[in-house]
Design an enzyme around this catalytic site. Structure first.
Site, PDB file in Angstrom:
ATOM      1  N   ASP A 210       0.871  -1.180   0.000  1.00 16.72           N
ATOM      2  CA  ASP A 210       0.000   0.000   0.000  1.00 16.72           C
ATOM      3  C   ASP A 210       0.908   1.229   0.000  1.00 16.72           C
ATOM      4  OD1 ASP A 210      -2.314   1.681   0.266  1.00 16.72           O
ATOM      5  OD2 ASP A 210      -1.983   1.810   2.415  1.00 16.72           O
ATOM      6  N   SER A 211       0.288   2.386  -0.218  1.00 19.58           N
ATOM      7  CA  SER A 211       1.051   3.633  -0.166  1.00 19.58           C
ATOM      8  C   SER A 211       1.489   3.954   1.257  1.00 19.58           C
ATOM      9  CB  SER A 211       0.177   4.775  -0.672  1.00 19.58           C
ATOM     10  OG  SER A 211      -0.934   4.920   0.198  1.00 19.58           O
TER      11      SER A 211
ATOM     12  N   CYS B   1     -10.929   3.618   0.311  1.00 21.73           N
ATOM     13  CA  CYS B   1      -9.491   3.774   0.517  1.00 21.73           C
ATOM     14  C   CYS B   1      -9.158   2.950   1.747  1.00 21.73           C
ATOM     15  CB  CYS B   1      -9.176   5.255   0.749  1.00 21.73           C
ATOM     16  SG  CYS B   1      -7.464   5.557   1.305  1.00 21.73           S
TER      17      CYS B   1
ATOM     18  N   CYS C 202      -4.616  -1.376  -1.821  1.00 21.58           N
ATOM     19  CA  CYS C 202      -4.729   0.060  -2.074  1.00 21.58           C
ATOM     20  C   CYS C 202      -5.699   0.240  -3.243  1.00 21.58           C
ATOM     21  CB  CYS C 202      -3.340   0.584  -2.450  1.00 21.58           C
ATOM     22  SG  CYS C 202      -3.286   2.296  -2.959  1.00 21.58           S
TER      23      CYS C 202
ATOM     24  N   HIS D 198      -6.996   3.232   3.953  1.00 21.50           N
ATOM     25  CA  HIS D 198      -6.683   3.979   5.174  1.00 21.50           C
ATOM     26  C   HIS D 198      -7.956   4.263   5.990  1.00 21.50           C
ATOM     27  CE1 HIS D 198      -2.833   4.800   3.197  1.00 21.50           C
ATOM     28  NE2 HIS D 198      -2.393   5.376   4.299  1.00 21.50           N
TER      29      HIS D 198
ATOM     30  N   GLU E  58      -1.451   8.813   8.109  1.00 25.38           N
ATOM     31  CA  GLU E  58      -0.022   8.464   8.038  1.00 25.38           C
ATOM     32  C   GLU E  58       0.758   9.068   9.205  1.00 25.38           C
ATOM     33  OE1 GLU E  58       2.038   6.623   5.823  1.00 25.38           O
ATOM     34  OE2 GLU E  58       0.114   5.757   5.313  1.00 25.38           O
TER      35      GLU E  58
HETATM   36  N1  DGL Z   1      -4.672   3.387   0.859  1.00 24.79           N
HETATM   37  C1  DGL Z   1      -4.836   3.916  -0.392  1.00 24.79           C
HETATM   38  C2  DGL Z   1      -6.102   3.565  -1.113  1.00 24.79           C
HETATM   39  O1  DGL Z   1      -6.710   2.584  -0.776  1.00 24.79           O
HETATM   40  C3  DGL Z   1      -4.004   4.996  -0.925  1.00 24.79           C
HETATM   41  C4  DGL Z   1      -4.250   6.332  -0.447  1.00 24.79           C
HETATM   42  C5  DGL Z   1      -3.240   7.319  -0.943  1.00 24.79           C
HETATM   43  O2  DGL Z   1      -2.047   7.054  -0.794  1.00 24.79           O
HETATM   44  O3  DGL Z   1      -3.666   8.338  -1.459  1.00 24.79           O
HETATM   45  O4  DGL Z   1      -6.497   4.229  -2.025  1.00 24.79           O
END
Ligand code: DGL
Length: 262
Positions: A10-11, A183, A73, A185, A151
């Site tokens: 993931d990011s 997302c 992600c 997150h 984050e």
């Molecule tokens: N966790 C991510 C997602 O599901 C990425 C969010 C990001 O880095 O902008 O989209």
């Protein structure tokens, strides 16, 4: 092969919400998780940048011997998974906003999708939305700024609550009764959202469904780990590991969180 780890990327820390579902459903599996926090948020990057970052993460997980890769992600899935599937010889499992289950459950026929700009602007998101939301009003809301706050470990901070409220309120005003978390997150915001949303509004995310899909693909390829040996969960981040540690330490036995330049 079945002893080889499941790779997850993931990011940043968000994909740990998916990793937790996988670990719960498949406790015999070794895992390697990459948190590319140095490059977060992916959601503000171009399709080409998201693709290049996804290739970089995939190459590293392959180098580490992963048997399948979970793109934990939505932004990377919607922008890069078709390329990855076409160019690498192992199974990829991705995650997309759960529009279909939300459309089926909505009584007001109005659903909200909170996701990154990168996800909402992707063609995969649009085709899923068109195919599964006939007769449903889909309110698309970019969650700009939420990923950097998470984050930084500010999941329940006042600035996070205020920002989230500016995104949620207009959707409620339009009659939303299902909120799709698009997302990985955002599941960490569920406790805040539950306090913010009227009780009739359902919060929908795809974590469990992804874990079930991982299990199905492992079974189909005959690479499910049936060994009872103690498994290992290796986490790698390219920034200070303290925040990632807070998200995963204590969740399972034998977890290590390391900083790595990637
Ligand atoms: N966790 C991510 C997602 O599901 C990425 C969010 C990001 O880095 O902008 O989209």
């Amino acid at each position: 092969m079945s002893n080889q780890p499941i790779g997850v990327f993931d990011s940043g820390v968000g994909g740990t919400s998916i990793w937790k579902e996988i670990q719960k459903l498949l406790p015999n599996e070794n895992t390697i998780y990459l948190a590319d926090s140095k490059n977060a948020p992916y959601g503000e990057k171009s399709k080409e940048e998201i693709l290049q970052l996804s290739i970089k993460n995939t190459d590293l997980l392959l180098e580490k011997g992963c048997k399948i890769i979970v793109v934990a992600c939505n932004t990377a899935t919607t922008n890069a998974i078709s390329y990855l599937r076409a160019n690498y010889n192992l199974p990829f499992i991705g995650i997309e906003p759960a529009i279909k289950p939300a459309a089926l459950q909505s009584e007001s026929k109005t659903i909200g999708v909170l996701a990154t700009k990168g996800t909402l602007s992707s063609s995969l998101f649009h085709s899923t939305s068109e195919n599964h939301a006939h007769g449903i009003k889909v309110i698309e809301q970019e969650g700009t700024g939420l990923v950097p706050l998470i984050e930084n470990g500010k999941v329940d901070a006042e600035e996070t609550r205020l920002l989230l409220n500016t995104y949620v309120e207009p959707m409620l005003d339009q009659g939303m009764d299902c909120l799709v978390l698009g997302c990985t997150h955002y599941p960490y915001l569920i406790p805040v959202l539950k306090r913010m949303l009227p009780v009739h509004v359902k919060i929908i995310d795809s974590g469990e469904a992804v874990a079930r899909q991982v299990k199905a693909i492992l079974e189909k390829n005959d690479i499910l780990n049936t060994s009872e040996k103690l498994v290992k969960h290796q986490f790698y981040t390219n920034v200070n590991p303290d925040v990632l540690k807070n998200f995963v330490e204590g969740v399972a036995a034998n977890i290590s969180v390391n900083q790595l330049d990637f």
